[in-house]
Design a protein around this motif. Sequence first.
Motif, PDB file in Angstrom:
ATOM      1  N   ARG A 145       0.834  -1.205   0.000  1.00 30.77           N
ATOM      2  CA  ARG A 145       0.000   0.000   0.000  1.00 30.77           C
ATOM      3  C   ARG A 145       0.873   1.262   0.000  1.00 30.77           C
ATOM      4  N   PRO A 226      -9.236  -7.921  -3.471  1.00 28.27           N
ATOM      5  CA  PRO A 226      -9.219  -6.456  -3.308  1.00 28.27           C
ATOM      6  C   PRO A 226     -10.605  -5.943  -2.936  1.00 28.27           C
ATOM      7  N   ASP A 233      -6.746   0.062  -2.272  1.00 28.82           N
ATOM      8  CA  ASP A 233      -6.510  -1.357  -2.039  1.00 28.82           C
ATOM      9  C   ASP A 233      -6.538  -2.121  -3.357  1.00 28.82           C
ATOM     10  N   LYS A 237      -3.322  -4.204  -4.883  1.00 29.67           N
ATOM     11  CA  LYS A 237      -3.324  -5.657  -5.008  1.00 29.67           C
ATOM     12  C   LYS A 237      -3.306  -6.155  -6.456  1.00 29.67           C
TER      13      LYS A 237
END
Length: 347
Positions: A145, A226, A233, A237
Amino acid sequence: MQQHQRKQWRIPPVDTQMEEKARKHVDQLTKPTGALGDLEELVVRLAGITGQVFSDISKKGVAIFCADHGVTVEGVSAYPAEVTGLMIGNFSRGKAAVNVLAQRFQSEVAVVDVGSRLPKPPEGVLERKVRSGTANMAQGPAMTRQEAEEALQAGADLASSWKGAGLQLTAVGEMGIGNTTSASAVAACLTGKPVRRLIGRGTGLDEEGVRRKGEVITRSLQVNRPDPRDPLDVLTKVGGLELAAMAGFMLEASHLRLPVVLDGLITTAAALAAVRMEPRVRSYLFASHQSAEPGHALLLEALDMRPLISAGMRLGEGSGAVLAFPLFDAAVATAREMATFAELGME
């Protein structure tokens, strides 16, 4: 974290009073009401963004964000991963399609390396590398992230720099072998549409290649899960460094009231992520063309956007976005230079 993003980018509303002034002016031009179609809407929307009835958009630029993708090891592209680096060199020499179009339409080009595997980018390329390519998203998250946030910021920094340099109309493009796979995964998650409806041939896959790409995307979504309510996010991902950078560019450009012209599937997937972070971003974006990639039409539908051009293109690089620049110039020129009915003595 979603709240943090909303706080960071305060997107101003467009100037609806200026939009109304522009619309009234366009309606008074010597033509039937609405006869110039999308050109009229461009004038009105630009007025709301720039605060000018006749927007000055003479200084333009296209930003090409480049990165490699770990998912290429799954055989999702017709070209080897090394082509990303080769094309970065091509951009730097001014020899790619987008360079030719940008030169023709007097537009600046910025090539930004946010995640290629090149040890050192060629001269003239902006080095903003977060990491050397993403991880294979079919086996785990494409990045962390924090890395997604860094890529987001790299895009935002360029938008801020361009605003400071006086650019008035911008476009985004990308280069990254494997990125139609990542973009389609992002699109599937954010739209909820079946993977099979979103995927196409990309760089030129055969039927077997398309089937394999669909399986890889499906597996990536299953492995990573996700959260569609958290666009960052999703980018973390199953996205790419260039997708995150383009989303950051759009967020900051919107904050600075700088219009952004989208290209095809990949830039529009990034746009949907940005709009899901901050819905007001939508008012600062323009759809240039509809790509031949099937997922692009579904992304445009999700954003409620209608493209200016349909030319069957699927090149990327920002080529379709730059191709639309003359339409913006035409829109502003007609608004500024056409006579009104009042000038003909008609009220």
